[in-house]
Motif scaffolding. Structure first.
Motif, mmCIF file in Angstrom:
data_model
loop_
_atom_site.group_PDB
_atom_site.id
_atom_site.type_symbol
_atom_site.label_atom_id
_atom_site.label_comp_id
_atom_site.label_asym_id
_atom_site.label_seq_id
_atom_site.Cartn_x
_atom_site.Cartn_y
_atom_site.Cartn_z
ATOM 1 N N LEU A 1 0.771 -1.112 -0.052
ATOM 2 C CA LEU A 1 0.108 -0.188 0.148
ATOM 3 C C LEU A 1 1.053 1.223 0.002
ATOM 4 C CD1 LEU A 1 -2.669 -1.072 2.569
ATOM 5 C CD2 LEU A 1 -2.833 -1.070 0.336
ATOM 6 N N SER A 2 0.291 2.304 -0.598
ATOM 7 C CA SER A 2 1.172 3.538 -0.687
ATOM 8 C C SER A 2 0.864 4.169 0.800
ATOM 9 C CB SER A 2 0.659 4.515 -1.969
ATOM 10 O OG SER A 2 -0.505 4.919 -1.404
ATOM 11 N N GLY A 3 1.473 5.299 1.133
ATOM 12 C CA GLY A 3 1.528 6.124 2.264
ATOM 13 C C GLY A 3 0.018 6.581 2.621
ATOM 14 N N LEU A 4 -0.438 7.181 1.365
ATOM 15 C CA LEU A 4 -1.838 7.758 1.253
ATOM 16 C C LEU A 4 -3.020 6.637 1.613
ATOM 17 C CD1 LEU A 4 -2.273 10.413 1.244
ATOM 18 C CD2 LEU A 4 -2.670 10.275 -1.210
ATOM 19 N N GLN A 5 -2.619 5.517 1.007
ATOM 20 C CA GLN A 5 -3.821 4.222 1.272
ATOM 21 C C GLN A 5 -3.414 3.748 2.646
ATOM 22 O OE1 GLN A 5 -2.016 1.885 -1.906
ATOM 23 N NE2 GLN A 5 -4.113 1.875 -2.951
ATOM 24 N N LYS A 6 -2.327 3.832 3.452
ATOM 25 C CA LYS A 6 -2.310 3.443 4.692
ATOM 26 C C LYS A 6 -2.910 4.503 5.578
ATOM 27 C CE LYS A 6 2.075 1.197 4.210
ATOM 28 N NZ LYS A 6 3.501 0.841 4.363
ATOM 29 N N GLU A 7 -2.911 5.823 5.141
ATOM 30 C CA GLU A 7 -3.506 6.994 5.893
ATOM 31 C C GLU A 7 -5.082 6.534 5.937
ATOM 32 O OE1 GLU A 7 -2.193 11.097 5.900
ATOM 33 O OE2 GLU A 7 -0.694 10.372 4.612
ATOM 34 N N VAL A 8 -5.575 6.371 4.899
ATOM 35 C CA VAL A 8 -7.079 6.089 4.784
ATOM 36 C C VAL A 8 -7.359 5.201 5.365
ATOM 37 C CG1 VAL A 8 -8.967 5.601 2.869
ATOM 38 C CG2 VAL A 8 -7.000 7.361 2.416
ATOM 39 N N ALA B 1 -17.474 5.164 1.434
ATOM 40 C CA ALA B 1 -17.952 4.623 0.396
ATOM 41 C C ALA B 1 -18.264 5.479 -0.828
ATOM 42 C CB ALA B 1 -19.459 3.568 0.612
ATOM 43 N N ARG B 2 -18.598 6.775 -0.386
ATOM 44 C CA ARG B 2 -18.943 7.810 -1.052
ATOM 45 C C ARG B 2 -17.914 8.267 -2.075
ATOM 46 N NH1 ARG B 2 -20.813 13.463 1.105
ATOM 47 N NH2 ARG B 2 -21.143 12.226 3.089
ATOM 48 N N SER B 3 -16.462 7.881 -1.596
ATOM 49 C CA SER B 3 -15.268 8.328 -2.329
ATOM 50 C C SER B 3 -14.722 7.214 -2.792
ATOM 51 C CB SER B 3 -14.445 9.119 -1.194
ATOM 52 O OG SER B 3 -15.197 10.304 -0.738
ATOM 53 N N LEU B 4 -15.212 5.754 -2.916
ATOM 54 C CA LEU B 4 -14.704 4.794 -3.425
ATOM 55 C C LEU B 4 -14.331 4.757 -4.670
ATOM 56 C CD1 LEU B 4 -15.414 2.348 -1.154
ATOM 57 C CD2 LEU B 4 -15.593 1.095 -3.357
ATOM 58 N N ASN B 5 -15.143 5.584 -5.833
ATOM 59 C CA ASN B 5 -14.721 5.864 -7.166
ATOM 60 C C ASN B 5 -13.667 6.931 -7.384
ATOM 61 O OD1 ASN B 5 -16.587 3.452 -7.510
ATOM 62 N ND2 ASN B 5 -18.116 5.141 -7.813
ATOM 63 N N LEU B 6 -13.013 7.365 -6.434
ATOM 64 C CA LEU B 6 -12.214 8.489 -6.649
ATOM 65 C C LEU B 6 -10.961 7.787 -7.378
ATOM 66 C CD1 LEU B 6 -11.882 11.391 -5.959
ATOM 67 C CD2 LEU B 6 -10.855 10.946 -3.516
ATOM 68 N N ASP B 7 -10.330 8.314 -8.434
ATOM 69 C CA ASP B 7 -8.853 8.165 -8.843
ATOM 70 C C ASP B 7 -7.984 8.086 -7.850
ATOM 71 O OD1 ASP B 7 -7.198 7.461 -10.696
ATOM 72 O OD2 ASP B 7 -6.830 9.147 -11.605
ATOM 73 N N LYS B 8 -7.209 7.008 -7.600
ATOM 74 C CA LYS B 8 -5.976 6.703 -6.773
ATOM 75 C C LYS B 8 -5.058 7.855 -6.937
ATOM 76 C CE LYS B 8 -6.020 1.866 -6.793
ATOM 77 N NZ LYS B 8 -5.441 0.477 -6.950
ATOM 78 N N ARG B 9 -4.927 8.328 -8.269
ATOM 79 C CA ARG B 9 -3.877 9.193 -8.512
ATOM 80 C C ARG B 9 -4.185 10.802 -8.275
ATOM 81 N NH1 ARG B 9 -3.469 5.210 -12.875
ATOM 82 N NH2 ARG B 9 -5.114 6.674 -13.850
ATOM 83 N N PHE C 1 -4.329 12.849 -5.774
ATOM 84 C CA PHE C 1 -3.605 13.138 -4.681
ATOM 85 C C PHE C 1 -4.323 14.287 -3.792
ATOM 86 C CE2 PHE C 1 -0.231 11.146 -6.913
ATOM 87 C CZ PHE C 1 -0.223 9.928 -6.237
ATOM 88 N N GLY C 2 -4.506 15.137 -4.541
ATOM 89 C CA GLY C 2 -5.119 16.512 -3.874
ATOM 90 C C GLY C 2 -6.659 16.289 -3.437
ATOM 91 N N ALA C 3 -7.470 15.699 -4.130
ATOM 92 C CA ALA C 3 -8.611 15.297 -3.592
ATOM 93 C C ALA C 3 -8.714 14.270 -2.227
ATOM 94 C CB ALA C 3 -9.559 14.508 -4.590
ATOM 95 N N ILE C 4 -7.830 13.350 -2.328
ATOM 96 C CA ILE C 4 -7.421 12.170 -1.294
ATOM 97 C C ILE C 4 -6.950 12.939 -0.020
ATOM 98 C CG2 ILE C 4 -6.484 10.126 -0.451
ATOM 99 C CD1 ILE C 4 -6.269 9.487 -3.758
ATOM 100 N N GLU C 5 -6.164 13.989 -0.110
ATOM 101 C CA GLU C 5 -5.637 14.689 0.859
ATOM 102 C C GLU C 5 -6.579 15.547 1.632
ATOM 103 O OE1 GLU C 5 -2.090 16.252 -0.519
ATOM 104 O OE2 GLU C 5 -0.945 14.595 -0.322
ATOM 105 N N TYR C 6 -7.384 16.103 0.597
ATOM 106 C CA TYR C 6 -8.359 17.069 1.321
ATOM 107 C C TYR C 6 -9.566 16.379 2.002
ATOM 108 C CZ TYR C 6 -13.022 19.311 1.355
ATOM 109 O OH TYR C 6 -14.251 20.128 1.580
ATOM 110 N N LEU C 7 -10.059 15.134 1.336
ATOM 111 C CA LEU C 7 -10.940 14.301 2.213
ATOM 112 C C LEU C 7 -10.139 13.691 3.474
ATOM 113 C CD1 LEU C 7 -12.424 12.185 -0.808
ATOM 114 C CD2 LEU C 7 -13.644 13.892 0.589
#
Length: 77
Positions: A3-10, A41-49, A51-57
């Motif tokens: 897992l990437s660092g961001l995935q581990k954070e999630v 679950a609402r953010s499941l379809n978010l593109d893994k790449r 990063f801005g949206a993932i960090e915001y969420l």
């Protein structure tokens, strides 16, 4: 699978949400767990790449967790 660092954070945030729900009254615990699952679950379809949206969420989720984990909050709807 690594897992990437961001995935581990999630995943860590998700686990922390479920752990915090165990501190709530038993009658409303399921509401907190359902709310957490729905938010993720609402953010499941978010593109893994995206990063801005993932960090915001992640930031938004941590703020929500801080708010909902206060002892004065007994239920979430």
């Amino acid at each position: 699978m690594r897992l990437s660092g961001l995935q581990k954070e999630v995943l860590a945030l998700y686990r922390h949400c479920l752990r915090e729900s165990r501190k709530k009254p038993e009658a409303t615990r399921a509401h907190f767990e359902k709310f957490a699952r729905a938010e993720f679950a609402r953010s499941l379809n978010l593109d893994k790449r995206d990063f801005g949206a993932i960090e915001y969420l992640l930031r938004k989720g941590k703020r929500q967790l801080d708010a909902y984990s206060s002892p004065g909050i007994k239920d979430v709807r």
